[in-house]
Design an enzyme around this catalytic site. Structure first.
Site, PDB file in Angstrom:
ATOM      1  CG  HIS A  67      -1.568   1.349   1.443  1.00  0.00           C
ATOM      2  ND1 HIS A  67      -2.736   1.712   0.797  1.00  0.00           N
ATOM      3  CD2 HIS A  67      -1.205   2.418   2.212  1.00  0.00           C
ATOM      4  CE1 HIS A  67      -3.068   2.932   1.167  1.00  0.00           C
ATOM      5  NE2 HIS A  67      -2.157   3.392   2.025  1.00  0.00           N
ATOM      6  CB  CYS A  74      -3.702   2.475  -2.394  1.00  0.00           C
ATOM      7  SG  CYS A  74      -2.773   0.919  -2.302  1.00  0.00           S
TER       8      CYS A  74
END
Length: 214
Positions: free
Chosen positions: A67, A137
């Site tokens: 992420h 993301c």
């Protein structure tokens, strides 16, 4: 749109602001001002488990489930499936402690134009638009970094979903994924339209397949 890929619908006010800010950007560059540093914080959502067990579970080594968030102007900006584009103090997100901090470059764009940019792409990165394969993301971080500096994030982070599909388990799950997410795989413009062909090209060719070809 005033910037290709950044604005999905005409927005004259936003375009005017961006044009004026770009002129300001040029002026700051002429004056040799340093600008603001752009850093990508990288988090491993597996907490180290991917590095330890991916070889046994997937049949392929994957170092992390990545992420990312973009840190600039004293804040961290990121995209999630619950709140869309969000921001917080750096390293104060729900994703723990970053395992890497990658300096992408510097930007001469002031905070205001970046905020206008985020407003313009917010519908594109609404929570319901989140997609694990091609609109996650890391795709947001890549687009934001390109807007700020002209440089994206490292390719190995962006290509993680495809790397998982390239694993032995991923190959076995590919037919199920194609049935469950047909819009991602079918059609010339689908994000993973070439996945089957790519995986077929990557597949090892043993003696038996060579004999069959003969």
């Amino acid at each position: 749109p005033c910037i290709r890929g950044a604005v999905t619908a005409p927005d004259s006010e936003a375009c005017t602001r961006i044009r004026l800010t770009l002129l300001h950007h040029v002026w700051r560059h002429v004056l040799c001002m340093e600008g603001d540093e752009v850093v990508v914080f990288v988090y491993d959502l597996s907490g180290g488990l991917a590095r330890s067990f991916s070889g046994a579970l997937l049949g392929k080594q994957i170092d992390g489930i990545w992420h990312t968030g973009v840190v600039v102007y004293g804040k961290e900006y990121y995209f999630g499936g619950l709140g869309g584009i969000e921001s917080s103090a750096p390293a104060a997100t729900p994703y723990g402690t970053p395992v890497q901090r990658l300096t992408i470059g510097r930007t001469q764009l002031p905070r205001e134009v970046f905020q206008d940019y985020l407003s313009s792409i917010r519908p594109q990165f609404a929570p319901e638009k989140y997609n694990l394969f091609h609109h996650n993301c890391n795709n947001f971080s890549d687009e934001a970094c390109k807007f700020l500096t002209g440089h994206g994030i490292p390719s190995h982070i962006l290509e993680l979903p495809l790397e998982a599909l390239r694993s032995p388990l991923g190959r076995q799950l590919l037919p199920l994924l194609q049935q469950s997410f047909p819009e991602d795989f079918r059609g010339a413009n689908a994000p993973l339209a070439g996945a089957s062909e790519l995986l077929a090209a990557d597949a090892p060719r043993g003696p038996s397949s060579a004999g069959a070809a003969l």
